[in-house]
Design a protein around this motif. Structure first.
Motif, PDB file in Angstrom:
ATOM      1  N   LEU A 143       0.793  -1.327   0.060  1.00  0.00           N
ATOM      2  CA  LEU A 143       0.026   0.018  -0.046  1.00  0.00           C
ATOM      3  C   LEU A 143       0.882   1.277  -0.041  1.00  0.00           C
ATOM      4  O   LEU A 143       1.708   1.463   0.684  1.00  0.00           O
ATOM      5  N   ASN A 144       0.588   2.060  -1.001  1.00  0.00           N
ATOM      6  CA  ASN A 144       1.147   3.534  -0.921  1.00  0.00           C
ATOM      7  C   ASN A 144       0.158   4.482  -0.938  1.00  0.00           C
ATOM      8  O   ASN A 144      -0.858   4.595  -2.050  1.00  0.00           O
ATOM      9  N   MET A 145       0.031   5.425   0.103  1.00  0.00           N
ATOM     10  CA  MET A 145      -0.925   6.525   0.141  1.00  0.00           C
ATOM     11  C   MET A 145      -0.163   7.900   0.194  1.00  0.00           C
ATOM     12  O   MET A 145       0.837   8.239   0.892  1.00  0.00           O
ATOM     13  N   ASP A 146      -0.677   8.839  -0.515  1.00  0.00           N
ATOM     14  CA  ASP A 146       0.014   9.968  -0.828  1.00  0.00           C
ATOM     15  C   ASP A 146      -1.029  11.102  -0.405  1.00  0.00           C
ATOM     16  O   ASP A 146      -1.818  11.553  -1.228  1.00  0.00           O
ATOM     17  N   PRO A 147      -1.106  11.462   0.915  1.00  0.00           N
ATOM     18  CA  PRO A 147      -2.383  12.297   1.282  1.00  0.00           C
ATOM     19  C   PRO A 147      -2.205  13.919   0.638  1.00  0.00           C
ATOM     20  O   PRO A 147      -2.941  14.467   0.271  1.00  0.00           O
ATOM     21  N   ALA A 148      -0.900  14.164   0.131  1.00  0.00           N
ATOM     22  CA  ALA A 148      -0.978  15.438  -0.352  1.00  0.00           C
ATOM     23  C   ALA A 148      -1.863  15.611  -1.872  1.00  0.00           C
ATOM     24  O   ALA A 148      -2.231  16.474  -2.324  1.00  0.00           O
ATOM     25  N   ARG A 149      -1.532  14.365  -2.358  1.00  0.00           N
ATOM     26  CA  ARG A 149      -2.325  14.351  -3.876  1.00  0.00           C
ATOM     27  C   ARG A 149      -3.303  13.388  -3.981  1.00  0.00           C
ATOM     28  O   ARG A 149      -4.073  13.317  -4.857  1.00  0.00           O
ATOM     29  N   HIS A 150      -3.789  12.957  -2.592  1.00  0.00           N
ATOM     30  CA  HIS A 150      -5.083  12.133  -2.510  1.00  0.00           C
ATOM     31  C   HIS A 150      -4.911  11.054  -3.470  1.00  0.00           C
ATOM     32  O   HIS A 150      -6.001  10.542  -4.249  1.00  0.00           O
ATOM     33  N   VAL A 151      -3.575  10.303  -3.390  1.00  0.00           N
ATOM     34  CA  VAL A 151      -3.498   9.145  -4.601  1.00  0.00           C
ATOM     35  C   VAL A 151      -3.188   8.013  -3.675  1.00  0.00           C
ATOM     36  O   VAL A 151      -2.426   7.872  -2.593  1.00  0.00           O
ATOM     37  N   VAL A 152      -3.656   6.711  -3.936  1.00  0.00           N
ATOM     38  CA  VAL A 152      -3.620   5.529  -3.484  1.00  0.00           C
ATOM     39  C   VAL A 152      -3.330   4.646  -4.484  1.00  0.00           C
ATOM     40  O   VAL A 152      -3.895   4.260  -5.444  1.00  0.00           O
ATOM     41  N   THR A 153      -2.341   3.812  -4.091  1.00  0.00           N
ATOM     42  CA  THR A 153      -1.886   2.656  -4.978  1.00  0.00           C
ATOM     43  C   THR A 153      -1.599   1.424  -4.325  1.00  0.00           C
ATOM     44  O   THR A 153      -1.368   1.402  -3.128  1.00  0.00           O
ATOM     45  N   TRP A 154      -2.004   0.283  -4.885  1.00  0.00           N
ATOM     46  CA  TRP A 154      -1.790  -1.293  -4.328  1.00  0.00           C
ATOM     47  C   TRP A 154      -1.196  -2.128  -5.288  1.00  0.00           C
ATOM     48  O   TRP A 154      -1.410  -2.052  -6.410  1.00  0.00           O
ATOM     49  N   LYS A 155       0.094  -2.428  -4.939  1.00  0.00           N
ATOM     50  CA  LYS A 155       1.035  -3.201  -6.001  1.00  0.00           C
ATOM     51  C   LYS A 155       1.197  -2.228  -7.110  1.00  0.00           C
ATOM     52  O   LYS A 155       1.172  -2.999  -8.326  1.00  0.00           O
TER      53      LYS A 155
END
Length: 234
Positions: A143-155
């Motif tokens: 899991l990668n969450m970027d609050p500044a850009r409101h972007v979430v990625t999984w794998k």
């Protein structure tokens, strides 16, 4: 600039009363008694937030939300009747940020509107300033969450989340292995002492799992601890 709110309801009395209440709080309102006309207007000129009735002729609120979601991630609050529990669940599963049962107090609706718009504003501010304290990317396993850009990625695959979903997941992922009660998740996702019942949080969790399983059918990072709450496991 004042936030704009699209109000869609075939009951003109509700449209008038809610519009007056929102304008008194400084918001710009756009009112629609016809959901089809509302759809075109919202797509052509997106507001900051939508408040949709579920039961409407021609096109109900669920279909309106589905079609709006094809074009944008507009935050939406549903207005529902007491006997529309199934529709509430469907609405949340489709991406609505919240729901309020009729009859409702204007104070409650205003509080929930403010809560959602405040979170959106924090996200927008962070997008303009990548050095905002506490907005560093969060990495937990795949899991990668970027609050500044409101972007979430999984794998490496993008997962599109609403503001409410993002806040709940971030609260869980911040402390892997730690059980968060429903009340703690409510406090993280809803501010201003806004009342939200347990089923709303459960619906958000179900929707989070569904979205992640669309990119990874084996996703199982959110555990349910019956009687206790939820936890994120790496």
């Amino acid at each position: 600039m004042a936030a704009s709110i699209a109000l869609v309801d075939d009951d003109r009395n509700i449209l008038t009363s809610v519009s007056i209440a929102m304008q008194a709080e400084g918001y710009v309102t756009r009112v629609y008694s016809d959901s089809e006309a509302a759809l075109q207007a919202i797509v052509d000129n997106p507001p900051d937030l939508g408040i949709f009735d579920i039961k409407m002729p021609k096109m109900d609120g669920l279909e309106l939300l589905r079609r709006v979601r094809e074009k944008s991630n507009l935050p939406v609050i549903f207005l529902t009747s007491k006997d529309e529990e199934l529709d509430e669940a469907l609405g949340l599963a489709m991406g609505a940020d919240d729901y309020i049962k009729k009859p409702f107090s204007q104070r409650l609706l205003i509080a929930r509107v403010k809560s959602i718009l405040r979170r959106l504003e924090l996200t927008r501010d962070a997008n303009q300033d990548q050095e905002v304290e506490g907005m560093e990317p969060l990495v937990r396993g795949e899991l990668n969450m970027d609050p500044a850009r409101h972007v979430v990625t999984w794998k490496g695959d993008n997962v599109t989340l609403t503001v409410t979903e993002f806040m709940i997941l971030e609260t869980l992922a911040n402390r892997p292995g730690v059980v968060k009660s429903r009340n703690q998740l409510m406090d993280a996702a809803y501010q201003d002492d806004v009342y939200v019942d347990d089923r709303t949080i459960d619906s958000h969790i179900k929707r989070l799992r569904r979205k992640f399983r669309e990119v990874d059918p084996d996703f199982d990072a959110i555990d349910t601890l019956y009687g206790a709450g939820y936890r994120y496991t790496e």
